[in-house]
Design an enzyme around this catalytic site. Structure first.
Site, PDB file in Angstrom:
ATOM      1  N   LYS A  44      72.750  23.431  54.813  1.00 53.44           N
ATOM      2  CA  LYS A  44      72.571  22.474  53.724  1.00 53.44           C
ATOM      3  C   LYS A  44      71.390  21.557  54.065  1.00 53.44           C
ATOM      4  CE  LYS A  44      76.182  19.555  55.595  1.00 53.44           C
ATOM      5  NZ  LYS A  44      77.570  19.170  55.457  1.00 53.44           N
ATOM      6  N   CYS A 128      64.832  19.634  44.346  1.00 54.47           N
ATOM      7  CA  CYS A 128      66.179  19.227  43.968  1.00 54.47           C
ATOM      8  C   CYS A 128      66.134  18.345  42.733  1.00 54.47           C
ATOM      9  CB  CYS A 128      66.880  18.481  45.085  1.00 54.47           C
ATOM     10  SG  CYS A 128      68.568  18.125  44.599  1.00 54.47           S
ATOM     11  N   ILE A 189      65.236  30.831  43.009  1.00 54.86           N
ATOM     12  CA  ILE A 189      65.017  29.561  42.363  1.00 54.86           C
ATOM     13  C   ILE A 189      66.069  28.536  42.809  1.00 54.86           C
ATOM     14  CG2 ILE A 189      63.930  30.495  40.309  1.00 54.86           C
ATOM     15  CD1 ILE A 189      66.569  30.331  38.817  1.00 54.86           C
ATOM     16  N   ASN A 190      65.695  27.264  42.714  1.00 54.26           N
ATOM     17  CA  ASN A 190      66.689  26.204  42.842  1.00 54.26           C
ATOM     18  C   ASN A 190      67.422  26.119  41.493  1.00 54.26           C
ATOM     19  OD1 ASN A 190      68.087  23.794  43.638  1.00 54.26           O
ATOM     20  ND2 ASN A 190      66.419  23.389  45.059  1.00 54.26           N
TER      21      ASN A 190
END
Ligand SMILES: Cc1cc2nc3c(=O)[nH]c(=O)nc-3n(C[C@H](O)[C@H](O)[C@H](O)COP(=O)(O)O)c2cc1C
Length: 301
Positions: A44, A128, A189-190
């Site tokens: 993470k 993000c 992709i995010n």
């Protein structure tokens, strides 16, 4: 059959890895998944200091996926280096650390502190959508993408993967900018920015109002963007977005991804990653594929 793939000089035993933020730092899943079977564990996001994340509620279910606005909650690089890297070191898998920040200096600080660590690659999250400053602000402007890539590369001792946002008009522009800045690989992709409204409360489902959409609903977008990017740059691509089965992973590979990350699927099927490794092997056997490299970008033009 050879399932080994090479990413910027790093050899993975197979192309299946975890998507950042959906697998903790591996420990949370180790009782369900033999981490030795994965090509890599992507941790993470980790920042220079601890982040609390966004107010709750920060998760909502949607058709074919979910919205999240966790906001990159994490304990910071200090605890991460002390606790999480030694845990992952026990396994025969590659370690890819996902890095987040609010300023260029934040990113560089984390990258600098990882320089002496037994980490195989760095994945820089400039995409993000749930963090007000930083993150997405870097990922939506090609000049900023090139600049931050160059800065991070100055401090990085490991190959640098830039993680791109799908929340742009032309992903190839961002991909070329990252390549120009010296990126060794790209991740895409995010999540895709979305919104959900609770009609009974007449309120937003998420305290943050918007969140990032992930899961099967975004898979076709990921396939299209990986395909476009593979035709725009010469560096390897890690494809992700709604991968739940080996078929989904193979689609991204045929579109041009050298490796794939599995994210949201882990939440409802903790053994998804290993099932995907097995499914890829079955496919290779069925179609007589000797080397997985034959499949990368192998869709008929
Ligand atoms: C709960 C959650 C947390 C996430 N955290 C991160 C993160 O810390 N860093 C990052 O680069 N991406 C993060 N992502 C994005 C995923 O790594 C991935 O790019 C995206 O979810 C698409 O893949 P999927 O549809 O398989 O989940 C997160 C996604 C989810 C659902």
């Amino acid at each position: 059959m050879n399932t080994k793939v090479k990413l910027a000089g790093v050899t993975l035993k197979n192309p299946v890895m975890t998507a950042s933020g959906t697998f903790g730092s591996g420990a949370e899943y180790a009782e369900f998944v033999d981490l030795n079977r994965l090509g890599a564990v992507v941790t993470k996001g980790v920042s220079s200091v601890p982040w609390e994340g966004n107010p709750t509620p920060r998760i909502a279910e949607t058709y074919g996926g979910m919205l999240n606005a966790v906001g990159l909650q994490n304990p910071g690089i200090g605890l991460f280096v002390e606790r999480d890297i030694p845990f992952l070191m026990k396994y025969d898998t590659k370690i890819i650390v996902n890095v987040c920040g609010k300023t260029t200096e934040d990113y560089c600080e984390v990258v600098r502190r990882l320089a002496g660590q037994p980490v195989d690659m760095l994945e820089i999250n400039i995409s993000c959508p749930n963090v007000k400053e930083g993150g997405i602000a870097f990922g939506q402007d090609p000049k900023a993408v090139e600049e931050i890539t160059k800065e991070v590369k100055k401090y990085a001792k490991q190959p640098v993967i830039m993680k791109l946002s799908p929340n742009v008009t032309d992903i190839t522009e961002m991909a070329r900018a990252a390549e120009a800045g010296g990126a060794d690989a790209l991740s895409l992709i995010n999540t895709i920015t979305g919104m959900k409204i609770d009609i009974h409360r007449r309120a937003f489902a998420l305290a943050n109002k918007t969140g990032g959409l992930s899961g099967p609903a975004i898979h076709p977008v990921a396939v299209r963007m990986v395909y476009e990017t593979a035709h725009a740059v010469n560096i390897p691509i890690i494809g992700m977005g709604g991968v739940s089965t080996a078929e989904d992973a193979l689609e991204l590979i045929l579109a041009g991804a050298t490796a794939v990350s599995v994210g949201t699927a882990n939440f409802h099927n903790p053994t998804a990653t290993v099932e995907i490794v097995e499914g890829i092997l079955e496919y290779m056997e069925e179609y007589g594929v000797k080397d997985i490299a034959e499949l990368v970008g192998g869709v008929d033009q």
